[in-house]
Design a protein around this motif. Structure first.
Motif: not given
Length: 156
Positions: A31-59
């Motif tokens: 659950a830490e970003l550093s755990d993915y270094r050299w293994a995967q590419r995180p796509l971080l989505v920052f939003a005020p809430t998980d129900s934000d319409p932009r989050v829903v569309e992105t997901l």
């Protein structure tokens, strides 16, 4: 049913689907970003809430192109100011979520999508619902990705 309630319900359903699908889940419950270094590419989505319409569309867009997402060794991080943040389907504590928002200079009421390379560096930042083809094009232009694609030409 109000539009807000519909968005919230869709966000919860999509989050559950993505968590259960794994989207390239790491071998450990990281659950830490550093755990993915050299293994995967995180796509971080920052939003005020998980129900934000932009989050829903992105997901929804990620789910629609899941094979391409996974083929590029990507994992999803949803960092919200209010609610539960996750990274690759694992809960991220509020302190770590705030730390990441501070590190990438994202205010609590902002929406932003940040692509992190396998080297841990920021590769792309978008302040709207992302066109995933743009994200995939950025990744496909990376030297490491070129080697990966050459080694496994049978992708999606």
């Amino acid at each position: 049913m109000t539009m807000r309630r519909s968005f919230a319900r869709l966000a919860l359903v999509l989050t559950g689907l993505m968590a259960s699908a794994g989207l390239g889940a790491a071998s450990a419950a990281a659950a830490e970003l550093s755990d993915y270094r050299w293994a995967q590419r995180p796509l971080l989505v920052f939003a005020p809430t998980d129900s934000d319409p932009r989050v829903v569309e992105t997901l929804g867009r990620i789910e629609t192109s899941r094979c391409a997402f996974v083929d590029r060794d990507m994992v999803l991080g949803l960092m919200v100011a209010e609610g539960t943040s996750t990274l690759d389907g694992h809960v991220v504590d509020a302190g770590e979520s705030r730390r990441l928002a501070d590190e990438y200079a994202i205010a609590a009421d902002d929406f932003a999508v940040v692509l992190i390379g396998k080297d841990g560096g920021e590769k792309l930042r978008i302040n709207e619902v992302p066109d995933l083809q743009t994200v995939y094009t950025v990744i496909d232009g990376m030297p490491m990705r070129s080697r990966e694609a050459a080694a496994d030409p049978d992708g999606c």
